[in-house]
Write a protein that holds these residues in place. Structure first.
Motif, PDB file in Angstrom:
ATOM      1  N   VAL A  70       0.850  -1.190   0.000  1.00 14.10           N
ATOM      2  CA  VAL A  70       0.000   0.000   0.000  1.00 14.10           C
ATOM      3  C   VAL A  70       0.884   1.237   0.000  1.00 14.10           C
ATOM      4  O   VAL A  70       2.014   1.197   0.507  1.00 14.10           O
ATOM      5  N   GLN A  71       0.389   2.299  -0.556  1.00 16.21           N
ATOM      6  CA  GLN A  71       1.135   3.551  -0.547  1.00 16.21           C
ATOM      7  C   GLN A  71       0.997   4.226   0.815  1.00 16.21           C
ATOM      8  O   GLN A  71       0.001   4.024   1.529  1.00 16.21           O
ATOM      9  N   ALA A  72       1.981   5.041   1.141  1.00 11.91           N
ATOM     10  CA  ALA A  72       1.929   5.797   2.379  1.00 11.91           C
ATOM     11  C   ALA A  72       0.647   6.616   2.440  1.00 11.91           C
ATOM     12  O   ALA A  72       0.232   7.215   1.446  1.00 11.91           O
ATOM     13  N   GLY A  73       0.023   6.614   3.615  1.00 10.43           N
ATOM     14  CA  GLY A  73      -1.245   7.296   3.784  1.00 10.43           C
ATOM     15  C   GLY A  73      -2.455   6.407   3.571  1.00 10.43           C
ATOM     16  O   GLY A  73      -3.584   6.796   3.903  1.00 10.43           O
ATOM     17  N   GLY A  74      -2.216   5.238   3.032  1.00  8.35           N
ATOM     18  CA  GLY A  74      -3.298   4.314   2.751  1.00  8.35           C
ATOM     19  C   GLY A  74      -3.692   3.478   3.961  1.00  8.35           C
ATOM     20  O   GLY A  74      -3.189   3.680   5.069  1.00  8.35           O
ATOM     21  N   SER A  75      -4.587   2.522   3.727  1.00  5.34           N
ATOM     22  CA  SER A  75      -5.128   1.686   4.794  1.00  5.34           C
ATOM     23  C   SER A  75      -5.084   0.216   4.412  1.00  5.34           C
ATOM     24  O   SER A  75      -5.129  -0.132   3.226  1.00  5.34           O
ATOM     25  N   LEU A  76      -4.988  -0.615   5.414  1.00  4.40           N
ATOM     26  CA  LEU A  76      -5.106  -2.056   5.264  1.00  4.40           C
ATOM     27  C   LEU A  76      -5.850  -2.599   6.481  1.00  4.40           C
ATOM     28  O   LEU A  76      -5.780  -2.021   7.574  1.00  4.40           O
ATOM     29  N   LYS A  77      -6.516  -3.730   6.277  1.00  2.00           N
ATOM     30  CA  LYS A  77      -7.226  -4.387   7.367  1.00  2.00           C
ATOM     31  C   LYS A  77      -6.727  -5.815   7.468  1.00  2.00           C
ATOM     32  O   LYS A  77      -6.863  -6.596   6.529  1.00  2.00           O
ATOM     33  N   LEU A  78      -6.131  -6.143   8.595  1.00  2.00           N
ATOM     34  CA  LEU A  78      -5.649  -7.494   8.842  1.00  2.00           C
ATOM     35  C   LEU A  78      -6.684  -8.259   9.659  1.00  2.00           C
ATOM     36  O   LEU A  78      -7.264  -7.711  10.588  1.00  2.00           O
ATOM     37  N   SER A  79      -6.880  -9.509   9.306  1.00  4.72           N
ATOM     38  CA  SER A  79      -7.803 -10.365  10.045  1.00  4.72           C
ATOM     39  C   SER A  79      -7.073 -11.591  10.554  1.00  4.72           C
ATOM     40  O   SER A  79      -6.139 -12.079   9.916  1.00  4.72           O
ATOM     41  N   GLN A 101      -7.314  -2.799  12.051  1.00 12.92           N
ATOM     42  CA  GLN A 101      -7.535  -1.796  11.019  1.00 12.92           C
ATOM     43  C   GLN A 101      -6.393  -0.793  11.096  1.00 12.92           C
ATOM     44  O   GLN A 101      -6.172  -0.173  12.133  1.00 12.92           O
ATOM     45  N   MET A 102      -5.681  -0.651   9.981  1.00 12.07           N
ATOM     46  CA  MET A 102      -4.506   0.217   9.946  1.00 12.07           C
ATOM     47  C   MET A 102      -4.752   1.359   8.969  1.00 12.07           C
ATOM     48  O   MET A 102      -4.949   1.122   7.774  1.00 12.07           O
ATOM     49  N   ASN A 103      -4.751   2.562   9.473  1.00 15.57           N
ATOM     50  CA  ASN A 103      -4.954   3.760   8.652  1.00 15.57           C
ATOM     51  C   ASN A 103      -3.715   4.643   8.687  1.00 15.57           C
ATOM     52  O   ASN A 103      -2.850   4.480   9.558  1.00 15.57           O
ATOM     53  N   SER A 104      -3.647   5.558   7.763  1.00 14.98           N
ATOM     54  CA  SER A 104      -2.533   6.511   7.693  1.00 14.98           C
ATOM     55  C   SER A 104      -1.198   5.793   7.778  1.00 14.98           C
ATOM     56  O   SER A 104      -0.307   6.163   8.557  1.00 14.98           O
ATOM     57  N   LEU A 105      -1.055   4.762   6.986  1.00 18.63           N
ATOM     58  CA  LEU A 105       0.144   3.932   7.042  1.00 18.63           C
ATOM     59  C   LEU A 105       1.377   4.702   6.609  1.00 18.63           C
ATOM     60  O   LEU A 105       1.318   5.580   5.726  1.00 18.63           O
ATOM     61  N   LYS A 106       2.487   4.348   7.247  1.00 20.21           N
ATOM     62  CA  LYS A 106       3.770   4.975   6.968  1.00 20.21           C
ATOM     63  C   LYS A 106       4.769   3.905   6.532  1.00 20.21           C
ATOM     64  O   LYS A 106       4.604   2.721   6.879  1.00 20.21           O
ATOM     65  N   PRO A 107       5.820   4.302   5.842  1.00 24.50           N
ATOM     66  CA  PRO A 107       6.850   3.313   5.473  1.00 24.50           C
ATOM     67  C   PRO A 107       7.411   2.568   6.689  1.00 24.50           C
ATOM     68  O   PRO A 107       7.754   1.391   6.579  1.00 24.50           O
TER      69      PRO A 107
END
Length: 121
Positions: A12-21, A83-89
């Motif tokens: 995902v690009q920086a600033g994006g979101s991912l959801k881990l289950s 839930q991960m938002n505002s992801l950073k490198p």
């Protein structure tokens, strides 16, 4: 024995979101002393506890993810989610879910998933 299976990692690009289950089998979410957590480990770094949630729904987060990550659980589906938002490198790592029963939450986790890779560009 308890089995945990993670899913949801990816690029995902920086600033994006991912959801881990994390789907847990042979584990009782409703147990009064259950504890579930997410950890991560980047190459060359120690494993870090990211977020934890106990049977009462009390949560605990690492300072590095506060305000950006949210841990929750769905007892009916025996699943807990990060839930991960505002992801950073700097969030790039292998992420693992883990569970434990008994003792203080978080404590000594005794069941672990196989991990899912999160890469933030």
């Amino acid at each position: 024995h308890v089995q945990l299976v993670e899913s949801g990692g990816g690029l995902v690009q920086a600033g994006g979101s991912l959801k881990l289950s994390c789907v847990a089998s042979q584990f009782t979410f409703s147990s009064s002393r259950s504890c579930m957590g997410w950890f991560r480990q980047a190459p060359g770094k120690d494993r870090e506890g990211v977020a934890h949630i106990d049977s009462d729904g009390t949560t605990l987060y690492a300072d590095s993810v506060k305000g950006r990550f949210t841990i929750s659980k769905d007892k009916g589906r025996n699943t807990f989610v990060l839930q991960m938002n505002s992801l950073k490198p700097d969030d790039t790592a292998m992420y693992y879910c883990a569970v434990m029963s008994g003792g203080k939450c978080p404590g000594e986790y005794n069941s672990w998933g196989q991990g899912t890779q999160v890469t933030v560009s």
